[in-house]
Design a protein around this motif. Structure first.
Motif, PDB file in Angstrom:
ATOM      1  N   ASP A   1      19.469  -0.004 -20.578  1.00  0.00           N
ATOM      2  CA  ASP A   1      18.442  -0.262 -21.594  1.00  0.00           C
ATOM      3  C   ASP A   1      18.685  -1.876 -21.604  1.00  0.00           C
ATOM      4  O   ASP A   1      17.886  -2.839 -22.244  1.00  0.00           O
ATOM      5  CB  ASP A   1      18.879   0.167 -23.155  1.00  0.00           C
ATOM      6  N   THR A   2      19.339  -2.407 -20.663  1.00  0.00           N
ATOM      7  CA  THR A   2      19.605  -3.836 -20.608  1.00  0.00           C
ATOM      8  C   THR A   2      18.673  -4.505 -19.733  1.00  0.00           C
ATOM      9  O   THR A   2      18.585  -4.045 -18.509  1.00  0.00           O
ATOM     10  CB  THR A   2      21.061  -4.313 -20.114  1.00  0.00           C
ATOM     11  N   CYS A   3      17.804  -5.547 -19.898  1.00  0.00           N
ATOM     12  CA  CYS A   3      17.080  -6.077 -19.008  1.00  0.00           C
ATOM     13  C   CYS A   3      17.759  -7.329 -18.365  1.00  0.00           C
ATOM     14  O   CYS A   3      18.228  -8.231 -18.967  1.00  0.00           O
ATOM     15  CB  CYS A   3      15.855  -6.804 -19.764  1.00  0.00           C
ATOM     16  N   MET A   4      17.928  -7.287 -17.045  1.00  0.00           N
ATOM     17  CA  MET A   4      18.616  -8.201 -16.287  1.00  0.00           C
ATOM     18  C   MET A   4      18.038  -9.726 -16.449  1.00  0.00           C
ATOM     19  O   MET A   4      18.745 -10.373 -16.427  1.00  0.00           O
ATOM     20  CB  MET A   4      18.889  -7.838 -14.947  1.00  0.00           C
ATOM     21  N   VAL A   5      16.882  -9.710 -16.428  1.00  0.00           N
ATOM     22  CA  VAL A   5      16.371 -11.271 -16.589  1.00  0.00           C
ATOM     23  C   VAL A   5      16.595 -11.491 -18.036  1.00  0.00           C
ATOM     24  O   VAL A   5      17.004 -12.919 -17.933  1.00  0.00           O
ATOM     25  CB  VAL A   5      14.631 -11.034 -16.340  1.00  0.00           C
ATOM     26  N   ASP A   6      16.642 -10.710 -18.917  1.00  0.00           N
ATOM     27  CA  ASP A   6      16.936 -11.368 -20.141  1.00  0.00           C
ATOM     28  C   ASP A   6      18.520 -11.744 -20.517  1.00  0.00           C
ATOM     29  O   ASP A   6      18.875 -12.696 -20.889  1.00  0.00           O
ATOM     30  CB  ASP A   6      16.773 -10.181 -21.283  1.00  0.00           C
ATOM     31  N   VAL A   7      19.296 -10.961 -19.545  1.00  0.00           N
ATOM     32  CA  VAL A   7      20.698 -11.105 -19.464  1.00  0.00           C
ATOM     33  C   VAL A   7      20.858 -12.546 -18.994  1.00  0.00           C
ATOM     34  O   VAL A   7      21.609 -13.429 -19.446  1.00  0.00           O
ATOM     35  CB  VAL A   7      21.469 -10.145 -18.569  1.00  0.00           C
ATOM     36  N   ALA A   8      20.222 -12.917 -17.731  1.00  0.00           N
ATOM     37  CA  ALA A   8      20.180 -14.259 -17.202  1.00  0.00           C
ATOM     38  C   ALA A   8      19.820 -15.336 -18.160  1.00  0.00           C
ATOM     39  O   ALA A   8      20.358 -16.209 -18.197  1.00  0.00           O
ATOM     40  CB  ALA A   8      19.464 -14.246 -15.875  1.00  0.00           C
TER      41      ALA A   8
ATOM     42  N   ARG B   1       5.671  -6.699 -16.777  1.00  0.00           N
ATOM     43  CA  ARG B   1       6.243  -5.508 -17.543  1.00  0.00           C
ATOM     44  C   ARG B   1       7.782  -5.337 -17.393  1.00  0.00           C
ATOM     45  O   ARG B   1       8.436  -6.065 -16.567  1.00  0.00           O
ATOM     46  CB  ARG B   1       5.970  -4.418 -16.296  1.00  0.00           C
ATOM     47  N   CYS B   2       8.522  -4.912 -18.370  1.00  0.00           N
ATOM     48  CA  CYS B   2       9.929  -5.096 -18.519  1.00  0.00           C
ATOM     49  C   CYS B   2      10.551  -3.634 -18.241  1.00  0.00           C
ATOM     50  O   CYS B   2      10.271  -2.840 -19.057  1.00  0.00           O
ATOM     51  CB  CYS B   2      10.448  -5.701 -19.855  1.00  0.00           C
ATOM     52  N   PRO B   3      11.056  -3.621 -16.903  1.00  0.00           N
ATOM     53  CA  PRO B   3      11.377  -2.072 -16.692  1.00  0.00           C
ATOM     54  C   PRO B   3      12.645  -1.546 -17.653  1.00  0.00           C
ATOM     55  O   PRO B   3      12.584  -0.268 -17.722  1.00  0.00           O
ATOM     56  CB  PRO B   3      12.060  -2.374 -15.281  1.00  0.00           C
ATOM     57  N   ALA B   4      13.189  -2.320 -18.260  1.00  0.00           N
ATOM     58  CA  ALA B   4      14.343  -1.902 -19.102  1.00  0.00           C
ATOM     59  C   ALA B   4      13.703  -1.578 -20.449  1.00  0.00           C
ATOM     60  O   ALA B   4      14.457  -0.837 -21.647  1.00  0.00           O
ATOM     61  CB  ALA B   4      15.368  -2.666 -19.316  1.00  0.00           C
ATOM     62  N   LEU B   5      12.327  -1.823 -20.712  1.00  0.00           N
ATOM     63  CA  LEU B   5      11.897  -1.770 -21.984  1.00  0.00           C
ATOM     64  C   LEU B   5      12.514  -2.386 -23.028  1.00  0.00           C
ATOM     65  O   LEU B   5      12.732  -1.887 -24.259  1.00  0.00           O
ATOM     66  CB  LEU B   5      11.882  -0.160 -22.363  1.00  0.00           C
TER      67      LEU B   5
END
Lengths: 642, 204
Positions: A456-463, A550-554
């Motif tokens: 469920d974690t978006c890697m772009v958002d993590v960065a 689109r955010c693949p991790a929703l």
């Protein structure tokens, strides 16, 4: 606490202490570390003390608040000696039963011991619990055995014996050689060989030298150093005094962040006790060696963990790194040779001196010797502190010790090395954790933070999160870090909001390179890592955000939508009532519809929709299906009965 | 002081021990761009524009020339594709804050920096610290300082000192590469005078 004037007096005093201690006498150890205190450990300690007193057992049972044993997920942790029965999640109301049954009748309370969430098996002793069984706890194992405020407790487990060995049975050069031979690399981030750092200071011509403890642990989610400083402060002090002896320093400093009040309290108390006993001050134990230590509280700037910024701050000036091309072990604090090592590095020193470098090098890999403490946090079943020999695979750490990912979710990545570390994907789970392997994978050891992320974690958002953190913590002295990160933060934020454009990734790469090449200090040079490592392993997620919106991790709020599947909705009214912005239309027996214009994507409807209906659906990168015609929205009795 | 021989952009240069690479270059008539450097001040190493490439015993690295001291047989390169790109990027970042600064514009022309690359955030101050350091190190007044940290950091005159010291000094004004310093001073002056006006008015 007597004043001890020689090694013999110390040994005599230690024997007196041990002779008064019966190893078979029951002792209730309750973790009094910050994590367990937050769970209510202070009340549990009080309850034990009151109950023991009420039962008239004060003379035969000991009760003590100890340092953190690491299993924070299941705190408050209580260990009962001599049987070493480990109770987890203990509450004050459990105390009378524990005292009556376990202390009185020697019976184990099954409901308080560890139960494996997968197999249902029970484990009575600490050493049987999988979380502990696969660890190698050379340093952390002492925490639960001692009252962190008692020097007698530290002495009774052999405390300060490494100091007497160093002062009376080894020359300063022999001490240095032993540390060099152990090949211990700094536990604070850089991984520079501590022995070589010490040697550089020792050989520097300037006479006045310093040794410093870096306890400015600032990585989000990391608390290894806090647990050591709170739980076993004398071990760090002992390491520091030995370091001072080896390099010829007579003054030491402990730079600890103000946000660690208990660590400050315990180390300050430990210094006072050590001064009184004669482990600090003039002519330590009659050896002729003088050494004093001062505690300095940092004001909470992340950058002050960087060596030159820490020293500038210690000098009483604004904590900013210095542009220097001479190492601080030669020209550091007040331009004098200064050995700065992390808390965990210092805590290893007494063990190396006592057990020898050969013992130390039995643990670990070719290039990284010894054990390392990690704080295992995030989407992991067993949150806590783990100590493992270098070279254990990420998979073993996360699954054998950490118990895997909770909630049946899939593992996605693990972020090591703090904010400026990197994210490691599933394909590299068999990576053997040490300084060099982590660096090769585009991450780093850092001080030992390990943040586990699930699907469920978006890697772009993590960065974005970590670059934002580092932008906020940049001291602002040099342009590539202050301004470069500011722009990177803006671009990443835009991408997660669905406003990314062609060329954004290239601009991010360009300014990552600038920060690496041109920043003044290691913080700036390593700051682009969260972006670069997520791009390296999850480039498809960047492309999905930028090209497909689109955010693949929703996960990215601006890129997702919720709708209610009319075939599944039973018009139960729950989501309609819980929606904070009244975006759901419907009624009794009338299928609910989300008004997309009003919806703020908070996800409450998805959370509250009963699992048996499972009617709320989250999508990204695709339009929500059109609402069903008004006349089809009523659910007839008949269909309800079906 | 012994003499040091080094090479800068292919030119043999003599320098004295303890000199920085920047000083040695300037002495030999080789220009290296700077923003936060001033000969009377301790080097800050903040703007990074003066970065050069040095080669020591076969090892190449990037260093800031305002801090790095000369060594025997050092080989220095002050312009290369990489160095020009670094300077271009640094200038683009700073131009977002002070797009009208003549000094920045001149350098932008030299290194091909696009002043419109990033969205404008006209804070004017580019944190070179010349005013703050000059006031502390040369004037010895400490009338202007930095407040806050990182991207929120800004210069601020200390009213109690500035109202006494600055009118007769103002030596820092020409140092500012943007127009911000004077504006900040005018602001603090007007704030202080309006406060003292209202105080004297209330006393009447």
């Amino acid at each position: 606490m007597p004043q001890l004037n020689s090694a013999e007096e110390l040994e005599q005093f230690r024997q007196e202490l041990l002779s008064k201690r019966d190893p078979n006498r029951p002792c209730i150890s309750i973790c009094a570390g910050t994590g367990c205190l937050a769970y209510g450990a202070a009340e549990v300690i009080d309850a034990f003390k009151a109950e023991i007193k009420e039962q008239g057992l004060t003379a035969v049972v000991d009760t003590k608040g100890t340092g953190c044993p690491g299993f924070c997920e299941r705190g408050p942790v209580v260990v009962i000696y001599p049987e070493e029965i480990c109770y987890l999640g203990v509450k004050p109301e459990d105390v009378p039963e524990i005292v009556a049954q376990t202390i009185g009748e020697k019976k184990v309370l099954d409901r308080l011991v560890y139960e494996d969430p997968n197999t249902g098996d029970h484990a009575v002793h600490e050493s049987d619990i999988p979380f502990y069984k696969h660890q190698e706890r050379n340093i952390l194992s002492h925490n639960i055995k001692i009252d962190s405020k008692s020097i007698d407790d530290y002495l009774s487990i052999g405390g300060y014996s490494a100091l007497t060995k160093a002062l009376f049975r080894m020359t300063d050069i022999e001490v240095l050689e032993e540390v060099k031979k152990s090949n211990i690399r700094g536990r604070g981030g850089g991984g520079f060989p501590a022995g070589r750092k010490w040697e550089g200071s020792r050989n520097a011509p300037e006479k006045v030298k310093y040794v410093i403890v870096n306890a400015d642990e600032g990585d989000p989610g990391a608390f290894m150093d806090r647990a050591l400083l709170e739980g076993n402060p004398h071990s760090i002090l002992e390491g520091l005094i030995i370091g001072g002896y080896a390099i010829g320093a007579h003054e030491g400093f402990i730079y600890v962040r103000q946000e660690y009040p208990l660590a400050v309290e315990n180390i300050t108390l430990a210094i006072a006790q050590a001064e009184k006993c004669g482990f600090l001050g003039r002519n330590i134990l009659g050896s002729g060696f003088d050494f004093t230590v001062k505690v300095h509280q940092g004001a909470g700037a992340f950058v002050c963990g960087e060596s030159t910024a820490l020293m500038t701050s210690l000098e009483g000036r604004v904590g900013e790194p210095r542009p220097k091309y001479v190492r601080s072990n030669v020209k550091g604090l007040w331009n004098r040779p200064s050995v700065l090592n992390n808390v965990e590095t210092w805590a290893n020193v007494p063990l190396i001196i006592n057990n020898g470098a050969d013992w130390f090098t039995r643990y670990g890999t070719e290039g990284s010797k010894g054990t390392k403490i990690f704080s295992l946090v995030g989407k992991i079943t067993n949150t806590g502190l783990v100590e493992i020999p270098m070279g254990m695979t990420l998979r073993d750490i996360i699954y054998k010790i950490g118990g895997g990912i909770p909630g049946g979710k899939k593992f996605k990545a693990v972020q090591t090395g703090g904010p400026s570390g990197g994210c490691i994907p599933e394909s590299l789970l068999d990576l053997e954790v040490d300084f060099d392997e982590l660096t090769k994978a585009g991450s780093m050891m850092g001080s030992g933070g390990m943040i586990v992320m699930d699907e469920d974690t978006c890697m772009v958002d993590v960065a974005r999160y970590f670059i934002h953190f580092l932008t906020d913590e940049s001291c602002g002295k040099c342009v590539p870090c202050r301004e470069g990160l500011r722009q990177m933060d803006k671009i990443l934020t835009r991408i997660t909001e669905g406003k990314g454009k062609e060329g954004d990734v290239e601009t991010l790469e360009e300014f990552s390179e600038l920060a690496i090449e041109a920043s003044l200090c290691a913080l700036g040079k390593s700051a682009p890592n969260p972006f670069l490592s997520t791009l390296r392993y999850f480039r498809d997620e960047y492309e999905a955000h930028i090209k497909d919106k689109r955010c693949p991790a929703l996960s990215c709020k601006e890129l997702i939508s919720y709708y209610i599947d009319p075939a599944k909705c039973r018009a139960c009214l729950i989501c309609l009532k819980k929606c904070p912005v009244d975006a759901i239309d419907g009624g009794k027996r009338k299928i609910h519809i989300i008004d997309q214009d009003r919806c703020t994507n908070c996800g409450t409807c998805l959370e509250v929709c009963p699992a048996k209906f499972d009617a709320v659906i989250k999508v990204s990168g695709e339009p929500v299906p059109p609402s069903i015609p008004e006349e089809q929205r009523m659910i007839s009795r008949k269909s309800k009965e079906k | 002081m012994s003499e040091i021989h080094l090479q800068i952009d292919g030119k043999e240069v003599n320098a004295t021990e303890g000199m920085t690479v920047l000083e040695a270059a300037q002495g030999a008539g080789i220009s290296i761009p700077t923003l936060c450097h001033h000969e009377k001040l301790e080097p800050l190493g903040g703007c990074r524009l003066c970065m050069v490439e040095v080669e020591v015993r076969g090892w190449k690295k990037l260093v800031v020339s305002c801090v790095y001291t000369v060594e025997e047989d050092l080989i220095v390169t002050t312009r290369s594709e990489k160095l020009d790109r670094i300077r271009k990027n640094l200038l683009e970042l700073l131009l977002a804050h002070a797009p009208e600064s003549p000094q920045l514009q001149e350098m932008a022309r030299e290194y091909g920096a696009d002043k419109n690359r990033f969205e404008k955030e006209a804070s004017f101050c580019i944190h070179c610290g010349l005013c703050v350091r000059y006031c502390a190190e040369v004037a010895g007044k400490h009338a202007v300082g930095f407040i806050d940290r990182g991207i929120r950091k800004e210069i601020s005159f200390i009213p109690e000192i500035a109202t006494k010291e600055c009118n007769d000094c103002k030596e820092c004004f020409p140092l500012c590469p943007t127009s911000y310093l004077q504006a900040a001073f005018v602001l603090i002056e007007s704030l202080v005078s309006s406060r003292s006006d209202s105080e004297s008015a209330s006393k009447k």
